[in-house]
Write a protein that holds these residues in place. Structure first.
Motif, mmCIF file in Angstrom:
data_model
loop_
_atom_site.group_PDB
_atom_site.id
_atom_site.type_symbol
_atom_site.label_atom_id
_atom_site.label_comp_id
_atom_site.label_asym_id
_atom_site.label_seq_id
_atom_site.Cartn_x
_atom_site.Cartn_y
_atom_site.Cartn_z
ATOM 1 N N PRO A 91 0.819 -1.204 0.000
ATOM 2 C CA PRO A 91 0.000 0.000 0.000
ATOM 3 C C PRO A 91 0.857 1.260 0.000
ATOM 4 C CG PRO A 91 0.097 -0.908 2.197
ATOM 5 C CD PRO A 91 0.803 -1.885 1.305
ATOM 6 N N GLU A 92 0.236 2.365 -0.379
ATOM 7 C CA GLU A 92 0.916 3.651 -0.408
ATOM 8 C C GLU A 92 0.058 4.691 0.291
ATOM 9 O OE1 GLU A 92 1.198 4.218 -4.611
ATOM 10 O OE2 GLU A 92 2.934 2.895 -4.853
ATOM 11 N N GLY A 93 0.631 5.853 0.543
ATOM 12 C CA GLY A 93 -0.121 6.998 1.030
ATOM 13 C C GLY A 93 -0.867 6.757 2.328
ATOM 14 N N ALA A 94 -2.133 7.231 2.362
ATOM 15 C CA ALA A 94 -2.936 7.194 3.584
ATOM 16 C C ALA A 94 -3.185 5.771 4.058
ATOM 17 C CB ALA A 94 -4.263 7.913 3.351
ATOM 18 N N LEU A 95 -3.362 4.829 3.136
ATOM 19 C CA LEU A 95 -3.598 3.443 3.541
ATOM 20 C C LEU A 95 -2.364 2.866 4.219
ATOM 21 C CD1 LEU A 95 -5.315 0.889 3.625
ATOM 22 C CD2 LEU A 95 -4.476 0.340 1.324
ATOM 23 N N LYS A 96 -1.189 3.133 3.667
ATOM 24 C CA LYS A 96 0.049 2.650 4.293
ATOM 25 C C LYS A 96 0.189 3.230 5.695
ATOM 26 C CE LYS A 96 5.065 2.411 3.772
ATOM 27 N NZ LYS A 96 5.292 2.758 5.201
ATOM 28 N N GLU A 97 -0.081 4.517 5.839
ATOM 29 C CA GLU A 97 0.010 5.153 7.148
ATOM 30 C C GLU A 97 -0.968 4.522 8.139
ATOM 31 O OE1 GLU A 97 -0.624 9.287 6.492
ATOM 32 O OE2 GLU A 97 1.212 9.552 5.301
ATOM 33 N N ALA A 98 -2.166 4.207 7.669
ATOM 34 C CA ALA A 98 -3.175 3.604 8.542
ATOM 35 C C ALA A 98 -2.769 2.200 8.963
ATOM 36 C CB ALA A 98 -4.524 3.575 7.838
ATOM 37 N N ILE A 99 -2.210 1.440 8.039
ATOM 38 C CA ILE A 99 -1.754 0.084 8.360
ATOM 39 C C ILE A 99 -0.609 0.140 9.356
ATOM 40 C CG2 ILE A 99 -0.525 -1.908 7.403
ATOM 41 C CD1 ILE A 99 -2.332 -1.720 4.960
ATOM 42 N N ASP A 100 0.327 1.044 9.139
ATOM 43 C CA ASP A 100 1.446 1.189 10.078
ATOM 44 C C ASP A 100 0.951 1.601 11.460
ATOM 45 O OD1 ASP A 100 3.232 0.516 8.093
ATOM 46 O OD2 ASP A 100 3.846 2.585 7.660
ATOM 47 N N ALA A 101 -0.024 2.526 11.498
ATOM 48 C CA ALA A 101 -0.541 3.009 12.776
ATOM 49 C C ALA A 101 -1.292 1.922 13.527
ATOM 50 C CB ALA A 101 -1.450 4.219 12.548
ATOM 51 N N SER A 102 -2.031 1.094 12.802
ATOM 52 C CA SER A 102 -2.878 0.083 13.443
ATOM 53 C C SER A 102 -2.147 -1.210 13.756
ATOM 54 C CB SER A 102 -4.090 -0.221 12.551
ATOM 55 O OG SER A 102 -4.931 0.908 12.429
ATOM 56 N N PHE A 103 -1.126 -1.556 12.944
ATOM 57 C CA PHE A 103 -0.482 -2.861 13.102
ATOM 58 C C PHE A 103 1.025 -2.781 13.323
ATOM 59 C CE2 PHE A 103 -4.181 -3.346 10.269
ATOM 60 C CZ PHE A 103 -4.959 -4.191 11.048
ATOM 61 N N SER A 105 3.457 -2.297 11.087
ATOM 62 C CA SER A 105 4.133 -2.375 9.793
ATOM 63 C C SER A 105 3.302 -3.236 8.855
ATOM 64 C CB SER A 105 5.531 -2.983 9.936
ATOM 65 O OG SER A 105 5.433 -4.352 10.298
ATOM 66 N N LEU A 106 3.646 -3.198 7.571
ATOM 67 C CA LEU A 106 2.951 -4.048 6.603
ATOM 68 C C LEU A 106 3.184 -5.516 6.917
ATOM 69 C CD1 LEU A 106 1.318 -4.434 4.007
ATOM 70 C CD2 LEU A 106 3.463 -4.227 2.713
ATOM 71 N N ASP A 107 4.420 -5.873 7.271
ATOM 72 C CA ASP A 107 4.714 -7.267 7.594
ATOM 73 C C ASP A 107 3.917 -7.746 8.799
ATOM 74 O OD1 ASP A 107 6.454 -7.611 5.493
ATOM 75 O OD2 ASP A 107 8.255 -7.203 6.673
ATOM 76 N N ALA A 108 3.804 -6.880 9.805
ATOM 77 C CA ALA A 108 3.033 -7.252 10.989
ATOM 78 C C ALA A 108 1.561 -7.412 10.647
ATOM 79 C CB ALA A 108 3.214 -6.200 12.082
ATOM 80 N N PHE A 109 1.060 -6.542 9.788
ATOM 81 C CA PHE A 109 -0.329 -6.675 9.343
ATOM 82 C C PHE A 109 -0.531 -7.991 8.608
ATOM 83 C CE2 PHE A 109 -2.776 -6.223 5.330
ATOM 84 C CZ PHE A 109 -4.023 -6.474 5.874
ATOM 85 N N LYS A 110 0.367 -8.314 7.692
ATOM 86 C CA LYS A 110 0.222 -9.550 6.923
ATOM 87 C C LYS A 110 0.197 -10.766 7.833
ATOM 88 C CE LYS A 110 2.179 -8.252 2.421
ATOM 89 N NZ LYS A 110 3.257 -8.539 1.441
ATOM 90 N N LYS A 111 1.024 -10.746 8.880
ATOM 91 C CA LYS A 111 1.049 -11.875 9.808
ATOM 92 C C LYS A 111 -0.270 -11.975 10.569
ATOM 93 C CE LYS A 111 6.053 -11.897 10.480
ATOM 94 N NZ LYS A 111 7.172 -11.647 11.429
ATOM 95 N N GLN A 112 -0.787 -10.834 11.022
ATOM 96 C CA GLN A 112 -2.052 -10.855 11.761
ATOM 97 C C GLN A 112 -3.204 -11.262 10.858
ATOM 98 O OE1 GLN A 112 -2.797 -7.617 14.501
ATOM 99 N NE2 GLN A 112 -4.998 -7.649 14.089
ATOM 100 N N PHE A 113 -3.250 -10.709 9.655
ATOM 101 C CA PHE A 113 -4.305 -11.054 8.707
ATOM 102 C C PHE A 113 -4.219 -12.534 8.349
ATOM 103 C CE2 PHE A 113 -6.211 -11.539 4.550
ATOM 104 C CZ PHE A 113 -7.311 -10.700 4.569
ATOM 105 N N GLY A 114 -3.003 -13.011 8.092
ATOM 106 C CA GLY A 114 -2.828 -14.421 7.749
ATOM 107 C C GLY A 114 -3.250 -15.345 8.873
ATOM 108 N N ALA A 115 -2.952 -14.950 10.108
ATOM 109 C CA ALA A 115 -3.350 -15.763 11.255
ATOM 110 C C ALA A 115 -4.872 -15.846 11.356
ATOM 111 C CB ALA A 115 -2.767 -15.179 12.542
#
Length: 206
Positions: A91-103, A105-115
């Motif tokens: 992701p880029e822009g506002a979505l990337k910022e939201a993912i970083d803020a909530s999880f 990092s992108l990698d951390a989000f992917k791990k949580q989503f995958g789980a």
């Protein structure tokens, strides 16, 4: 004229190969999704007939059928647009910022989503959603096609974990399916859904 119709895919059946085969895409779209569309229309017709007949005892059953089939139609309509043969690495822009803020990092989000996706017992979906109450992003498991959706959330990214979505390609190794799927995620579509959700216009099908 039916109320619900099968949407056309924004790409060809073989466009997502080698990650998702043309055979799966054709069966999934033209057979499975079509069955949910047909089921939703049939449930609407059954509800109308029950109302006309004054058969209130049948209303609950038909409403449950409508919820299931309409869930299948809505979920798949998001799923198709959540994928693209021209996927960006993230992701880029506002979505990337939201993912970083909530999880974190992108990698951390992917791990949580995958789980969430891999931890489903039975059939269902892994979901990334916008929480309209907190303003943050959350993940959750959606059971079957309609169960366990947190109130106030707007789905942004959905992964179909029903066996018909992956079994021909990955057999019972669901983790390989999830890993491959990240290669076709349409981050632009997710970002558009995120923006619309923040603005109060969160539509599943747009």
């Amino acid at each position: 004229m039916p109320v619900y119709v099968l949407p056309e895919l924004p790409y060809s059946y073989d466009a997502l190969e080698p990650y998702i085969s043309a055979e799966i895409m054709e069966l999934h779209h033209s057979k499975h999704h079509q069955a949910y569309v047909d089921g939703a229309n049939a449930a609407l017709a059954a509800l109308a007939a029950a109302r006309e007949a004054g058969d209130q005892a049948a209303i609950n059953l038909h409403e449950k059928n409508l919820a299931f089939h309409l869930g299948g139609h809505s979920n798949h309509s998001v799923f198709w647009k959540n994928m693209t043969p021209n996927a960006k690495p993230g992701p880029e822009g506002a979505l990337k910022e939201a993912i970083d803020a909530s999880f974190g990092s992108l990698d951390a989000f992917k791990k949580q989503f995958g789980a969430a996706a891999l931890g489903l017992q039975g059939s269902g979906w892994g979901v990334l959603a916008y929480d309209t109450i907190s303003g943050g992003l959350v993940t959750f498991q959606l059971y079957d096609q309609q169960g366990n959706v947190p109130v106030g959330t707007v789905p942004l990214l959905m992964l179909d974990m029903w066996e018909h979505a992956f079994y021909l390609d990955y057999k019972n190794v669901k983790a390989k399916y999830v890993e491959a799927w990240w290669n076709v995620v349409n981050w632009d579509d997710v970002a558009e859904r995120y923006q619309r959700a923040k603005e109060g216009f969160g539509s599943l099908l747009v």
